[in-house]
Design a protein around this motif. Structure first.
Motif, PDB file in Angstrom:
ATOM      1  N   ASN A 149      14.095  -1.199  -1.462  1.00 18.25           N
ATOM      2  CA  ASN A 149      15.287  -1.918  -1.446  1.00 18.25           C
ATOM      3  C   ASN A 149      15.163  -3.286  -1.926  1.00 18.25           C
ATOM      4  OD1 ASN A 149      16.608   0.257  -0.454  1.00 18.25           O
ATOM      5  ND2 ASN A 149      15.811   0.168   1.562  1.00 18.25           N
ATOM      6  N   ASP A 150      14.122  -3.603  -2.780  1.00 18.56           N
ATOM      7  CA  ASP A 150      13.915  -4.890  -3.289  1.00 18.56           C
ATOM      8  C   ASP A 150      13.310  -5.819  -2.099  1.00 18.56           C
ATOM      9  OD1 ASP A 150      14.541  -4.271  -5.846  1.00 18.56           O
ATOM     10  OD2 ASP A 150      16.843  -5.257  -5.641  1.00 18.56           O
ATOM     11  N   PHE A 151      12.914  -5.123  -0.964  1.00 13.96           N
ATOM     12  CA  PHE A 151      12.200  -5.914   0.100  1.00 13.96           C
ATOM     13  C   PHE A 151      10.660  -5.780  -0.043  1.00 13.96           C
ATOM     14  CE2 PHE A 151      10.154  -5.246   4.097  1.00 13.96           C
ATOM     15  CZ  PHE A 151       9.877  -6.817   4.674  1.00 13.96           C
ATOM     16  N   LEU A 152      10.117  -4.588  -0.339  1.00 20.07           N
ATOM     17  CA  LEU A 152       8.803  -4.447  -0.387  1.00 20.07           C
ATOM     18  C   LEU A 152       8.235  -3.647  -1.439  1.00 20.07           C
ATOM     19  CD1 LEU A 152       5.836  -4.488   1.064  1.00 20.07           C
ATOM     20  CD2 LEU A 152       6.529  -2.278   1.868  1.00 20.07           C
ATOM     21  N   THR A 153       7.552  -3.857  -2.388  1.00 20.50           N
ATOM     22  CA  THR A 153       6.823  -3.144  -3.516  1.00 20.50           C
ATOM     23  C   THR A 153       5.331  -3.147  -3.321  1.00 20.50           C
ATOM     24  OG1 THR A 153       8.678  -4.233  -4.988  1.00 20.50           O
ATOM     25  CG2 THR A 153       6.605  -3.141  -5.941  1.00 20.50           C
ATOM     26  N   LEU A 154       5.086  -1.602  -3.307  1.00 22.65           N
ATOM     27  CA  LEU A 154       3.725  -1.257  -3.299  1.00 22.65           C
ATOM     28  C   LEU A 154       3.305  -0.550  -4.850  1.00 22.65           C
ATOM     29  CD1 LEU A 154       3.660   0.385   0.103  1.00 22.65           C
ATOM     30  CD2 LEU A 154       3.060  -1.983  -0.191  1.00 22.65           C
ATOM     31  N   LYS A 155       2.062  -0.872  -5.081  1.00 21.32           N
ATOM     32  CA  LYS A 155       1.818  -0.529  -6.430  1.00 21.32           C
ATOM     33  C   LYS A 155       0.061  -0.398  -6.271  1.00 21.32           C
ATOM     34  CE  LYS A 155       1.536  -5.191  -8.133  1.00 21.32           C
ATOM     35  NZ  LYS A 155       2.258  -6.156  -9.072  1.00 21.32           N
ATOM     36  N   GLY A 156      -0.413   0.883  -6.993  1.00 21.36           N
ATOM     37  CA  GLY A 156      -1.787   1.143  -6.894  1.00 21.36           C
ATOM     38  C   GLY A 156      -2.002   1.922  -8.114  1.00 21.36           C
ATOM     39  N   ALA A 157      -3.432   2.060  -8.423  1.00 19.49           N
ATOM     40  CA  ALA A 157      -3.863   2.540  -9.559  1.00 19.49           C
ATOM     41  C   ALA A 157      -5.425   3.138  -9.439  1.00 19.49           C
ATOM     42  CB  ALA A 157      -3.732   1.666 -10.818  1.00 19.49           C
ATOM     43  N   ALA A 158      -5.493   4.335  -9.799  1.00 14.59           N
ATOM     44  CA  ALA A 158      -6.904   4.862 -10.085  1.00 14.59           C
ATOM     45  C   ALA A 158      -7.296   4.946 -11.529  1.00 14.59           C
ATOM     46  CB  ALA A 158      -7.059   6.137  -9.117  1.00 14.59           C
ATOM     47  N   PHE A 159      -8.605   4.775 -11.729  1.00 12.62           N
ATOM     48  CA  PHE A 159      -9.193   4.677 -13.061  1.00 12.62           C
ATOM     49  C   PHE A 159     -10.655   5.215 -12.945  1.00 12.62           C
ATOM     50  CE2 PHE A 159      -9.996   0.782 -11.714  1.00 12.62           C
ATOM     51  CZ  PHE A 159     -11.491   0.531 -11.941  1.00 12.62           C
ATOM     52  N   TYR A 160     -10.883   5.988 -14.072  1.00 14.81           N
ATOM     53  CA  TYR A 160     -12.253   6.550 -14.232  1.00 14.81           C
ATOM     54  C   TYR A 160     -12.420   6.482 -15.900  1.00 14.81           C
ATOM     55  CZ  TYR A 160     -16.042   9.704 -14.486  1.00 14.81           C
ATOM     56  OH  TYR A 160     -17.550  10.067 -14.695  1.00 14.81           O
TER      57      TYR A 160
END
Length: 812
Positions: free
Chosen positions: A612-623
């Motif tokens: 709701n444009d209040f909280l943004t979570l982001k993540g990435a996994a790489f190899y």
């Protein structure tokens, strides 16, 4: 007399008429400003409901409202700001000003680094970090290396104050690519050791920085294994009126930790068809002071001076002062733009950067073999110079084969030198390198095939290396020739073609795929005057096919899933094939002409959720899996494992395709917007890396950074922005140090067993910026408030202690 009386009677009427005219005229103009900074916003589209009437703001943020009626709805739209709708009547009531707020949904942002053409960020499967000029101005970095470090997503190593070697996902130096305005900066002598070329880019002149994580070889070719750092500098602004538009900025900054004095000025002249932008920056940095609380082994207890024709070891009056680390730098940028119509555009950029001499600090603190003194009396780099001339022609318009075409031609000149003299020696050894680099890029954008957008093009790059060596007797001033660092006159060139496609399969699902073939030629002739090389020349031809395939999927409008697979490569360059230098105490690297490209295979999964444009979570996994890795290993030279170099018997090493590497990790980010004033952001990066030799021996990867991250608590209103933030780094234990780092005991702290290791650390910091008027702003920052004494992993220099930074800027 009657005439004068009549004129006197007309004066009040004339005054009222002029007053009414001025009020009417200015009522037809609006000034659009950034709600956060109060800075005028150019290129804001202003239009009515059916877009029958429209205009655009000029470089001063001004737009003409005479096209619109008093009560019709008027929309203000800009790519980086929230859309705003109002009426001309309301605008008049608010002083003919409109304030726009930065968009919180950055997925709509436009990026250029993946294809060299504008693409919506939400369609890109790779992780991209963007830093615009407003965020750069707020963080107020001393160099572009500090700019990258301030992002919270890039780790930066420093061997000296005049440096900064970025690390991305376990790769660094010649395995990540630098690009300035679409032109690759990496040249034929970019080395596997730490690099400081990034400081040649002036932070004051940067409009936007895009950091692409993971291989970018489809677009950028060799070297783009770990990632690509694209610096886009400021562009000249055209005038939207018939008169000449003039604007500019003046900035000054002072920092206490290294007595920095920095002055900057830039100005823009613009007419409807042409414009000019000029930027100049001068930096003066003194010796850097470290913090109060930390390992005593980091202190600079003594240093070398020359007294009565003798080298003398003297005690440092202030051991927290890192003698000698200060240096000066100038940066100049001149750009011209000519746009005769909406189809053609011509851009010319001239860039120049030069430093003074500056010490390589990590070499100055190496202990002597007996441990009672210092090994080097002098070890410094000569001026680092960089020049680039960049001419670009852009054509837009419908065509059978393209909707846009861009021709970029560039010439770059690089100059660097190294000078070292052992303690008690009278011989100063020097090597000087110069590189001429030519490049031509032809890039096409084709949007004609349904939902498929094709980007394709070709590239040619040619580098020529000039290298010489000398030794000077500092007492007699006699100069003699010695071995050069590289084979003089060596060349490196590549020719490549690529195609990249973006296909929108569904409104919420986008595929991105590309392929590139590169051919690389290396030609070097070796001088056997000083070393009896078992070969006379290197004539190497290699080719590489790389590709990528990924998708961006929105199963819901506020949730994004990205998956990307890609390959990257690095072809051997002149530094790999022909270098002669002392890599570490007691070791010397010699040429090796039997080399092949190294290849990387990468996979990446990314998730992003907006609440709701209040909280943004982001993540990435790489190899990433690196094969045929070009690494420095022990070597036999003419059957000998030791040779004499600069008067010292040294172990022989060479760059070889002798290892494999495995790098994997996780990246997390968070943005929370509590209300219009308060926000919280955070980043965390975890990287693990291992190198495996052909004989099966494992070693931790040298360029796998420790766990690092930051947390920022931000408060802002229309005039003031403040940021209280924490930076932190995890520990690198002795067993997790690479073998090459374990031998550098003088750079690391000692653990409980007396072994070198890199301790964890944190800093608490404060940053602020206040808009005093629309033209005048001031900034105050206090870094490392608890005065920690710490050293970034693998860095020779100790980080600053408590650092007060004062800045002021004026817009005219």
């Amino acid at each position: 007399m009657l005439y004068l009386l009549k004129m006197q009677n007309l004066k009040p009427t004339l005054t009222l008429f002029l007053l009414f005219f001025n009020l009417t005229f200015y009522a037809q103009q609006v000034t659009v400003l950034d709600a956060d900074t109060g800075i005028p916003i150019d290129n804001v589209a202003i239009f009515n409901k059916d877009q029958s009437s429209s205009t655009i703001t000029d470089s001063n943020g001004k737009g003409d409202l005479s096209l619109f009626s008093e009560d019709e709805r008027i929309t203000f739209k800009h790519i980086s700001f929230d859309v705003y709708t109002t009426t001309k009547t309301m605008i008049n009531r608010r002083g003919n000003r409109v304030y726009l707020h930065l968009s919180t949904e950055e997925l709509q942002e436009v990026v250029m680094s993946v294809s060299k053409w504008q693409q919506q960020r939400k369609h890109i499967p790779q992780k991209i970090e963007t830093l615009d000029d407003k965020s750069i101005a707020f963080t107020n970095p001393q160099t572009s290396a500090d700019l990258l470090q301030n992002s919270g997503t890039v780790f930066v190593q420093k061997s000296q104050l005049g440096g900064g070697s970025p690390m991305i996902r376990g790769f660094a130096t010649n395995r990540i690519l630098l690009s300035v305005d679409g032109v690759r900066m990496n040249n034929a002598i970019f080395r596997g050791g730490n690099l400081q070329n990034v400081i040649s880019v002036d932070p004051f002149a940067i409009k936007k920085t895009e950091i692409t994580f993971g291989p970018g070889s489809v677009i950028y070719g060799s070297d783009a294994i770990g990632g690509v750092m694209n610096f886009y500098t400021q562009q000249p602004h055209l005038s939207f009126t018939d008169s000449l538009a003039f604007s500019g900025n003046v900035n000054y900054r002072f920092a206490t930790a290294n007595s920095e004095n920095t002055a900057h000025v830039d100005f823009n002249f613009g007419q409807k068809k042409w414009a000019s932008y000029t930027s100049f920056t001068y930096n003066n940095f003194g010796d850097l002071r470290m913090g109060e609380h930390g390992p005593d082994s980091y202190l600079r207890n003594n240093y070398v001076i020359r007294e009565n024709d003798q080298d003398v070891l003297v005690a440092n009056d202030n051991p927290k002062k890192q003698v000698t680390t200060g240096y000066d730098q100038i940066n100049f940028l001149q750009k011209f733009t000519y746009k005769p119509n909406n189809i053609w555009k011509y851009d010319l950029g001239l860039y120049y950067s030069e430093t003074s001499d500056y010490s390589r600090y990590d070499r100055l603190i190496r202990p002597s073999r007996d441990g009672d003194g210092l090994r080097s009396a002098e070890w410094y780099y000569g001026p680092q110079k960089w020049f680039m001339g960049n001419f670009q022609v852009t054509k837009k318009g419908k065509n059978m084969f393209y909707d846009g075409v861009k021709l970029t031609t560039a010439y770059q000149f690089f100059e660097e030198s190294r000078h070292d003299r052992g303690f008690g020696d009278v011989e100063l050894y020097s090597t000087q390198e110069k590189v001429d680099a030519f490049s031509v890029n032809l890039d096409f954008d084709n949007k004609k095939i349904g939902n498929l957008n094709l980007f394709y093009g070709a590239e040619y790059v040619f580098n020529k290396v000039h290298s010489n060596g000398s030794v000077r007797d500092i007492e007699t001033d006699e100069v003699a020739e010695t071995a050069s660092r590289y084979p003089d006159g060596a060349t490196w060139q590549t020719l490549a073609g690529y195609v990249n496609g973006e296909y929108q399969l569904k409104p919420n699902f986008t595929l991105l795929s590309g392929i590139r073939y590169s051919q690389v030629w290396v030609d070097a002739v070796f001088d056997t005057t000083f070393y009896p090389f078992p070969f006379d020349e290197a004539d190497i031809i290699t080719g590489a096919l790389t590709g990528s395939l990924g998708f961006s999927w929105f199963p819901w409008s506020d949730f994004q899933v990205t998956l990307n697979g890609s390959t990257g490569f690095r072809a051997p360059n002149i530094d790999d094939i022909g270098k002669i230098f002392d890599s570490e105490p007691g070791s010397v690297v010699v040429p090796n002409t039997d080399l092949e490209p190294e290849y990387a295979y990468n996979g990446e999964l990314g998730l992003r959720k907006n609440f709701n444009d209040f909280l943004t979570l982001k993540g990435a996994a790489f190899y990433t899996y690196l094969v045929d890795a070009l690494v420095r290993r022990d070597f036999a030279f003419n059957g000998e494992t030791e040779i004499e170099y600069n008067g010292e018997l040294s172990n022989v090493q060479a760059i070889q395709n002798a290892a494999r590497a495995y790098v994997y990790g996780f990246e997390f980010g968070m943005e929370a917007y509590f209300d219009e004033h308060w926000s919280l952001t955070s980043n965390l990066t975890i990287t693990e890396g291992t190198e495996e030799d052909d004989d099966g021996v494992d070693s931790p990867s040298r360029h796998a950074a420790p766990t690092f991250g930051d947390v920022h608590l931000i408060w802002q209103n229309q005039k003031l922005k403040t940021d209280v933030f924490l930076n932190y780094n995890g520990e690198v234990s002795n067993e997790d140090l690479s073998l090459s780092e374990q031998g550098k005991t003088y750079m690391y702290a000692e653990d409980a067993n007396g072994n070198p290791y890199s301790p964890s650390w944190y800093t608490l910091n404060f940053r602020s910026q206040y808009q005093i008027t629309n033209a005048l702003k001031a900034s105050v920052s206090l870094e490392n408030m608890t005065n920690q004494r710490y050293r970034m992993y693998s860095s020779g220099i100790v980080a600053p202690g408590t650092n007060l930074i004062l800045g002021v800027g004026y817009v005219f």
